[in-house]
Design a protein around this motif. Sequence first.
Motif, PDB file in Angstrom:
ATOM      1  N   ILE A  92       1.034  -1.369   0.061  1.00 12.39           N
ATOM      2  CA  ILE A  92      -0.138  -0.112   0.053  1.00 12.39           C
ATOM      3  C   ILE A  92       0.971   1.440   0.191  1.00 12.39           C
ATOM      4  O   ILE A  92       1.886   1.451   0.862  1.00 12.39           O
ATOM      5  CB  ILE A  92      -0.875  -0.066   1.076  1.00 12.39           C
ATOM      6  CG1 ILE A  92      -1.595  -1.296   1.362  1.00 12.39           C
ATOM      7  CG2 ILE A  92      -2.014   1.201   1.018  1.00 12.39           C
ATOM      8  CD1 ILE A  92      -2.635  -1.604   0.210  1.00 12.39           C
ATOM      9  N   LEU A  93       0.695   2.097  -1.207  1.00 11.56           N
ATOM     10  CA  LEU A  93       1.600   3.328  -1.147  1.00 11.56           C
ATOM     11  C   LEU A  93       0.851   4.271  -1.244  1.00 11.56           C
ATOM     12  O   LEU A  93      -0.492   4.422  -1.596  1.00 11.56           O
ATOM     13  CB  LEU A  93       2.532   2.995  -2.286  1.00 11.56           C
ATOM     14  CG  LEU A  93       3.568   1.756  -2.328  1.00 11.56           C
ATOM     15  CD1 LEU A  93       4.222   1.629  -3.779  1.00 11.56           C
ATOM     16  CD2 LEU A  93       4.457   1.886  -1.376  1.00 11.56           C
ATOM     17  N   ARG A  94       1.326   5.718  -1.324  1.00  7.53           N
ATOM     18  CA  ARG A  94       0.820   6.869  -1.369  1.00  7.53           C
ATOM     19  C   ARG A  94       0.665   7.164  -2.984  1.00  7.53           C
ATOM     20  O   ARG A  94       1.241   6.757  -3.661  1.00  7.53           O
ATOM     21  CB  ARG A  94       1.497   8.070  -0.965  1.00  7.53           C
ATOM     22  CG  ARG A  94       1.700   7.998   0.512  1.00  7.53           C
ATOM     23  CD  ARG A  94       2.127   9.362   1.201  1.00  7.53           C
ATOM     24  NE  ARG A  94       3.600   9.293   1.295  1.00  7.53           N
ATOM     25  CZ  ARG A  94       4.365  10.209   1.359  1.00  7.53           C
ATOM     26  NH1 ARG A  94       3.922  11.431   1.658  1.00  7.53           N
ATOM     27  NH2 ARG A  94       5.849   9.970   1.508  1.00  7.53           N
ATOM     28  N   ARG A  95      -0.755   7.408  -3.196  1.00  5.18           N
ATOM     29  CA  ARG A  95      -0.971   7.656  -4.819  1.00  5.18           C
ATOM     30  C   ARG A  95      -0.146   8.958  -5.246  1.00  5.18           C
ATOM     31  O   ARG A  95       0.213   8.770  -6.359  1.00  5.18           O
ATOM     32  CB  ARG A  95      -2.723   7.870  -4.837  1.00  5.18           C
ATOM     33  CG  ARG A  95      -3.337   7.829  -6.304  1.00  5.18           C
ATOM     34  CD  ARG A  95      -4.471   7.290  -5.895  1.00  5.18           C
ATOM     35  NE  ARG A  95      -5.277   7.423  -7.369  1.00  5.18           N
ATOM     36  CZ  ARG A  95      -6.400   6.753  -7.388  1.00  5.18           C
ATOM     37  NH1 ARG A  95      -7.034   6.213  -6.441  1.00  5.18           N
ATOM     38  NH2 ARG A  95      -7.173   7.234  -8.607  1.00  5.18           N
ATOM     39  N   GLY A  96      -0.362  10.099  -4.564  1.00  2.00           N
ATOM     40  CA  GLY A  96       0.296  11.233  -5.017  1.00  2.00           C
ATOM     41  C   GLY A  96      -0.621  11.951  -6.201  1.00  2.00           C
ATOM     42  O   GLY A  96      -1.226  11.337  -6.980  1.00  2.00           O
ATOM     43  N   GLU A  97      -0.166  13.138  -6.382  1.00  2.00           N
ATOM     44  CA  GLU A  97      -0.807  13.984  -7.576  1.00  2.00           C
ATOM     45  C   GLU A  97      -0.524  13.559  -8.820  1.00  2.00           C
ATOM     46  O   GLU A  97      -1.403  13.781  -9.710  1.00  2.00           O
ATOM     47  CB  GLU A  97      -0.534  15.401  -7.231  1.00  2.00           C
ATOM     48  CG  GLU A  97      -1.079  15.914  -5.794  1.00  2.00           C
ATOM     49  CD  GLU A  97      -2.666  15.786  -5.853  1.00  2.00           C
ATOM     50  OE1 GLU A  97      -3.246  15.977  -6.975  1.00  2.00           O
ATOM     51  OE2 GLU A  97      -3.422  15.303  -4.980  1.00  2.00           O
ATOM     52  N   SER A  98       0.736  13.128  -8.895  1.00  2.00           N
ATOM     53  CA  SER A  98       1.135  12.859 -10.158  1.00  2.00           C
ATOM     54  C   SER A  98       0.921  11.365 -10.878  1.00  2.00           C
ATOM     55  O   SER A  98       1.250  10.823 -11.952  1.00  2.00           O
ATOM     56  CB  SER A  98       2.745  13.047 -10.540  1.00  2.00           C
ATOM     57  OG  SER A  98       3.248  12.263  -9.527  1.00  2.00           O
ATOM     58  N   SER A  99       0.039  10.557 -10.086  1.00  4.85           N
ATOM     59  CA  SER A  99      -0.514   9.167 -10.386  1.00  4.85           C
ATOM     60  C   SER A  99      -1.038   9.061 -11.607  1.00  4.85           C
ATOM     61  O   SER A  99      -1.850  10.079 -12.098  1.00  4.85           O
ATOM     62  CB  SER A  99      -1.027   8.500  -9.286  1.00  4.85           C
ATOM     63  OG  SER A  99      -1.604   7.271  -9.848  1.00  4.85           O
TER      64      SER A  99
END
Length: 282
Positions: A160-167
């Motif tokens: 489980i990872l952070r999605r981030g705005e640049s995904s």
Amino acid sequence: MNIPERIAVRLPQLVFPFSEAFYNHNRVPKLGSVPFLTHKRHLGLGLSKKMSSSMENCHVDVQNKLEVVRPATEVYAQEAIEALKAGKVIAVPTDTLYGFACDACSLEAVSSIYEMKGRKHTSPLAICVGDVSHIQHFAVTDYLPHGLLDSLLPGPVTVILRRGESSALEKSLNPGLDSVGVRVPDCNFIRAVARGLGKAVALTSANLSGQPSSLCIKDFENLWNRCAYVYDGGALPSNGAGSTIVDLTLPGKYKILRPGSAREETLAILEKHSLVEEAPVI
């Protein structure tokens, strides 16, 4: 007698573009340099065993299912890719369980998976990518210890990872969540399909929500009619526990969300990279 041989006996007028060579690990065709029915030994779990082509314990009447069932081999990888591009749902083997897969960017296909499983839309879907290096396109990885993901994956682990705005993921996938579960199964067929699609593949277990997981295609035969294709990798060498799910969204921390089939091996790798367990919320 394996499935292709049974079909050839019953329906001699049909010609199949594969032979017993596909089921022999010494002669299996390769995509590049990766054999399709073999698995890399990873995390000490003995997952290097090829998926058994024997259907003796999971016999399926394929004579009536020729329109849907295919062997999970190189011959059919492009067909699977085209099905995903067309917004269809397919069933595939992984290194743990059979799963339903679709283009994670297709809202219609994702909705179909939720509907066919009877799954609540509040339950997020994980994604699958072909290689560890692809994860950075869909989730934030720069805060993780160097080499951590390569140590965990490919293998029976969901990170489980952070999605981030640049995904590159569509906002419609798991709306409202700033994290995403990512898999790189130690299974060459689904990895080749993910590479060929060039996008993230939404992946979830092939069963009705709340029902036992599937270790062979017979286990979810009642859902075959909801799939464009069902790719058969034989009876999976798994205990049915599914992947180990570990939350890595906090820098330097980890939290095991589901023990799964590789808990101890996963913990050893996390500790080797100096991560500490997240303190429980009181």
